[in-house]
Design a protein around this motif. Structure first.
Motif, mmCIF file in Angstrom:
data_model
loop_
_atom_site.group_PDB
_atom_site.id
_atom_site.type_symbol
_atom_site.label_atom_id
_atom_site.label_comp_id
_atom_site.label_asym_id
_atom_site.label_seq_id
_atom_site.Cartn_x
_atom_site.Cartn_y
_atom_site.Cartn_z
ATOM 1 N N ILE A 179 37.458 -3.476 -0.973
ATOM 2 C CA ILE A 179 36.864 -2.548 -1.433
ATOM 3 C C ILE A 179 35.167 -2.121 -0.853
ATOM 4 C CG2 ILE A 179 35.741 -1.740 -4.282
ATOM 5 C CD1 ILE A 179 37.195 -3.490 -4.982
ATOM 6 N N THR A 180 35.080 -1.147 -0.249
ATOM 7 C CA THR A 180 33.151 -0.901 0.894
ATOM 8 C C THR A 180 32.643 0.177 0.224
ATOM 9 O OG1 THR A 180 35.150 0.038 2.763
ATOM 10 C CG2 THR A 180 34.731 -2.420 2.792
ATOM 11 N N ILE A 181 32.020 0.395 0.656
ATOM 12 C CA ILE A 181 31.273 1.095 0.077
ATOM 13 C C ILE A 181 31.195 2.373 1.366
ATOM 14 C CG2 ILE A 181 28.781 2.261 -0.269
ATOM 15 C CD1 ILE A 181 27.529 -0.931 -0.913
ATOM 16 N N ARG A 182 31.633 3.453 0.678
ATOM 17 C CA ARG A 182 31.225 4.686 1.977
ATOM 18 C C ARG A 182 30.502 4.933 2.582
ATOM 19 N NH1 ARG A 182 32.727 9.354 -1.977
ATOM 20 N NH2 ARG A 182 32.332 10.837 0.121
ATOM 21 N N LYS A 183 30.362 5.318 3.940
ATOM 22 C CA LYS A 183 29.053 6.338 4.632
ATOM 23 C C LYS A 183 29.476 7.468 5.241
ATOM 24 C CE LYS A 183 29.244 1.326 7.365
ATOM 25 N NZ LYS A 183 29.635 0.790 8.639
ATOM 26 N N TYR A 184 28.056 8.117 3.837
ATOM 27 C CA TYR A 184 28.618 9.355 4.009
ATOM 28 C C TYR A 184 27.914 10.352 5.181
ATOM 29 C CZ TYR A 184 28.633 9.067 -1.460
ATOM 30 O OH TYR A 184 28.602 8.111 -1.996
ATOM 31 N N ASN A 185 27.815 9.593 6.720
ATOM 32 C CA ASN A 185 27.622 10.063 7.368
ATOM 33 C C ASN A 185 28.630 9.740 8.496
ATOM 34 O OD1 ASN A 185 26.426 7.492 7.737
ATOM 35 N ND2 ASN A 185 24.763 7.713 8.106
ATOM 36 N N ASP A 186 29.687 9.370 7.648
ATOM 37 C CA ASP A 186 30.616 8.725 9.094
ATOM 38 C C ASP A 186 31.872 9.463 9.570
ATOM 39 O OD1 ASP A 186 32.470 5.015 10.066
ATOM 40 O OD2 ASP A 186 33.871 7.478 9.414
ATOM 41 N N LYS A 187 31.563 9.784 10.667
ATOM 42 C CA LYS A 187 32.689 10.738 10.841
ATOM 43 C C LYS A 187 33.902 10.992 10.211
ATOM 44 C CE LYS A 187 30.992 11.567 15.527
ATOM 45 N NZ LYS A 187 30.607 11.443 17.254
ATOM 46 N N GLY A 188 34.352 9.316 10.056
ATOM 47 C CA GLY A 188 35.739 9.997 9.528
ATOM 48 C C GLY A 188 36.038 10.387 8.004
ATOM 49 N N GLU A 189 34.335 10.000 6.810
ATOM 50 C CA GLU A 189 34.753 11.295 6.154
ATOM 51 C C GLU A 189 34.877 12.855 6.295
ATOM 52 O OE1 GLU A 189 33.481 10.374 2.675
ATOM 53 O OE2 GLU A 189 34.292 7.790 3.387
ATOM 54 N N GLN A 190 34.593 13.318 7.259
ATOM 55 C CA GLN A 190 34.680 15.170 7.165
ATOM 56 C C GLN A 190 35.347 14.964 7.803
ATOM 57 O OE1 GLN A 190 32.412 16.189 11.287
ATOM 58 N NE2 GLN A 190 30.387 14.449 10.592
ATOM 59 N N PHE A 191 37.085 14.326 7.722
ATOM 60 C CA PHE A 191 38.222 14.786 7.652
ATOM 61 C C PHE A 191 38.591 13.836 6.527
ATOM 62 C CE2 PHE A 191 36.084 14.497 12.466
ATOM 63 C CZ PHE A 191 36.775 15.766 12.169
ATOM 64 N N ARG A 192 38.799 13.241 5.381
ATOM 65 C CA ARG A 192 39.425 12.853 4.636
ATOM 66 C C ARG A 192 39.101 13.951 3.544
ATOM 67 N NH1 ARG A 192 40.226 7.855 5.419
ATOM 68 N NH2 ARG A 192 41.530 8.387 2.960
ATOM 69 N N PRO A 193 39.954 13.714 2.030
ATOM 70 C CA PRO A 193 39.229 14.966 1.206
ATOM 71 C C PRO A 193 38.348 14.025 0.570
ATOM 72 C CG PRO A 193 41.683 13.959 1.333
ATOM 73 C CD PRO A 193 41.226 13.734 2.103
ATOM 74 N N LYS A 194 37.674 15.389 0.036
ATOM 75 C CA LYS A 194 36.523 14.821 -0.935
ATOM 76 C C LYS A 194 36.661 14.031 -2.282
ATOM 77 C CE LYS A 194 33.413 18.598 0.731
ATOM 78 N NZ LYS A 194 32.813 20.232 0.322
ATOM 79 N N VAL A 195 36.069 13.371 -2.451
ATOM 80 C CA VAL A 195 36.380 12.381 -3.493
ATOM 81 C C VAL A 195 35.355 11.622 -4.312
ATOM 82 C CG1 VAL A 195 38.043 11.078 -2.591
ATOM 83 C CG2 VAL A 195 36.040 10.152 -2.437
ATOM 84 N N THR A 196 35.482 11.210 -5.569
ATOM 85 C CA THR A 196 34.250 11.268 -6.797
ATOM 86 C C THR A 196 33.940 9.948 -6.124
ATOM 87 O OG1 THR A 196 36.081 10.939 -8.578
ATOM 88 C CG2 THR A 196 35.023 12.562 -8.448
ATOM 89 N N SER A 197 34.280 8.931 -6.118
ATOM 90 C CA SER A 197 34.193 7.340 -5.752
ATOM 91 C C SER A 197 33.292 7.174 -4.525
ATOM 92 C CB SER A 197 35.023 6.367 -6.138
ATOM 93 O OG SER A 197 35.238 4.908 -5.268
ATOM 94 N N PRO A 198 31.748 6.431 -4.805
ATOM 95 C CA PRO A 198 31.154 6.050 -4.023
ATOM 96 C C PRO A 198 32.122 4.994 -3.124
ATOM 97 C CG PRO A 198 30.532 4.680 -6.128
ATOM 98 C CD PRO A 198 31.884 5.807 -6.116
#
Length: 468
Positions: free
Chosen positions: A95-114
């Motif tokens: 379990i890791t905290i999401r990094k909102y500025n991570d490039k990988g986040e741009q290519f994944r579905p938007k989710v509600t969990s932090p």
């Protein structure tokens, strides 16, 4: 699962990075194709590993992205065995905290969990067979975003300006295409399937799926019956179709037959809405006026000027006008080899092409599980001329053609060539009063549709024919 390890049952709402032996139960709501790569850290040259991304949900409010790393054989086995809609247990994810500025986040579905979940060789995924399985299955029909989808009409109206943007769409299935294999720029091959979605504002937008998971699911989607809510569709412009199209992206989440008032209203509309054949799906819905109300007399040159003005000003997508034209029909090939009619599947309304049978992969007629006679209707090309010029490729179709020719399509098909010739010469080279509607769909070539045709008396022509 190793019984010697004490696992902690936890929900997504109560995740903490300090939990190392978590057991989380939920349902897979989205899944990407696995990616394979060479393991540069392995002591064995050429060793390959793979990664699988999916999205997981355990309540109406909570869903999270999961990344599963492992040996290629193991990851591809997981991809084969677990699919969207499966209720599963995730064992020992990191379990890791999401990094909102991570490039990988741009290519994944938007989710509600932090948080995000990472699984590896020390983790496991198992099928869940608990009594509460149905509760997790019910989550599949809950949209992952609040209402805020874009009407399909507005997407088309954006034209080239909406290229490379993302949009949420609520649409009913109009058509499911056949599975196709295409060659890629790198020399490889890939499979794809195209569907057409429509809503109350527009007869359709093409959506392409490259993802194997959804290509497989598409076989169960039924025209008129299946409603899809798709988030973050990649909007593009097709030079081939000359229209806006969409692609299912790695960011997208698809909800089949979603719960909600808007989906219910669309489902009710879809039961009786006209389905357009895929080859003309990009035409806009035209509000046809009462034929006798078409009284604005125009010449061929004036009609062409109006079309040219729309092309030059870039407003073709909004082009729609009517005209009463006093012109001579110079081409009406009723007894030759010209195109005279179209044939559609009697069940799903898909255009039947040269092979003579329905090609819709989900239609029971195409699957030979139902026998429904095809629908045949007039679709005649007419040329009209006057003293100012010529209009080619005018369309005389459907019930209008039956009224003008004074016979049904079935009666016409039984006629001899001599009888067809007699009908033709009633209008050919005669000056007629022809009421037209001219419209364009998504900046494509304008469609000139004949709404009525009759032989006027000479006095009417003299009084009303324009000078130019």
């Amino acid at each position: 699962m190793n019984d010697n390890i004490v696992l902690q049952r936890v929900t997504l709402m109560h995740l903490e990075p300090t939990i190392f032996n978590a057991l989380i139960v939920g349902v897979i709501i989205a899944k990407q194709d696995p990616r394979q790569f060479v393991d540069s850290k392995s002591s064995d040259p050429g060793t390959s590993r793979a990664v699988l991304n999916f999205t997981f949900r355990d309540s109406p409010q909570d869903f999270i992205n999961v990344t599963y790393w492992g040996k290629s054989d193991a990851i591809f086995a997981i991809d084969e065995n677990f699919h969207v809609g499966d209720v599963v247990e995730l064992v020992r994810p990191q379990i890791t905290i999401r990094k909102y500025n991570d490039k990988g986040e741009q290519f994944r579905p938007k989710v509600t969990s932090p948080y995000s979940l990472t699984m590896n060789d020390f983790s496991n995924i198992l099928r869940h067979d608990g009594v509460n399985e149905v509760n997790y299955k019910n989550l599949l029909r809950l949209p992952t975003k609040p209402p805020g989808f874009v009407p399909i009409r507005d997407i088309h109206n954006g034209g080239l300006a909406v290229k490379d943007t993302y949009a949420d769409i609520l649409g009913a299935v109009a058509h499911v295409g056949n599975l196709r294999t295409v060659k890629l720029k790198n020399g490889g091959e890939a499979s794809l399937i195209e569907i057409i979605l429509f809503d109350q504002t527009n007869p359709g937008i093409r959506v392409t799926f490259w993802n194997r998971e959804y290509i497989g699911r598409a076989s169960s989607w039924q025209p008129r019956s299946t409603i899809l809510f798709i988030t973050d569709l990649n909007i593009d412009w097709s030079g081939y179709h000359k229209s806006v199209v969409a692609k299912f992206s790695n960011k997208s989440i698809l909800t089949e037959n979603p719960v909600g008032r808007e989906a219910e209203k669309l489902a009710e509309y879809a039961k009786t809405a006209p389905l357009h054949a895929p080859n003309i799906i990009d035409q806009l819905t035209v509000n046809l006026p009462d034929v006798q109300m078409i009284q604005n007399v125009m010449s061929v040159q004036q009609i062409q000027n109006r079309i040219n003005l729309g092309q030059e000003s870039g407003t073709m997508q909004n082009l729609q006008f009517t005209a009463l034209l006093y012109g001579v029909i110079t081409q009406l090939d009723l007894d030759g080899f010209g195109r005279l009619f179209t044939k559609k599947c009697g069940h799903c309304k898909t255009l039947i092409k040269l092979i003579g049978k329905c090609e819709n992969a989900t239609c029971p007629v195409a699957l030979n599980t139902a026998l429904v006679e095809p629908e045949i209707s007039f679709d005649i090309r007419v040329t009209i001329s006057d003293h100012t010029g010529t209009l080619n490729d005018c369309r005389l179709s459907g019930k209008t053609a039956e009224m003008v020719l004074d016979c049904s399509i079935q009666e016409f098909l039984q006629m001899s060539d001599d009888d067809k010739a007699r009908i033709k010469w009633k209008y050919l080279l005669e000056r007629c009063a022809i009421r037209l509607i001219v419209f364009s769909a998504n900046n494509q070539k304008p469609i000139i549709s004949i709404q009525s045709c009759s032989i006027p008396d000479g006095e009417e022509v003299v009084q009303r024919i324009p000078v130019y």
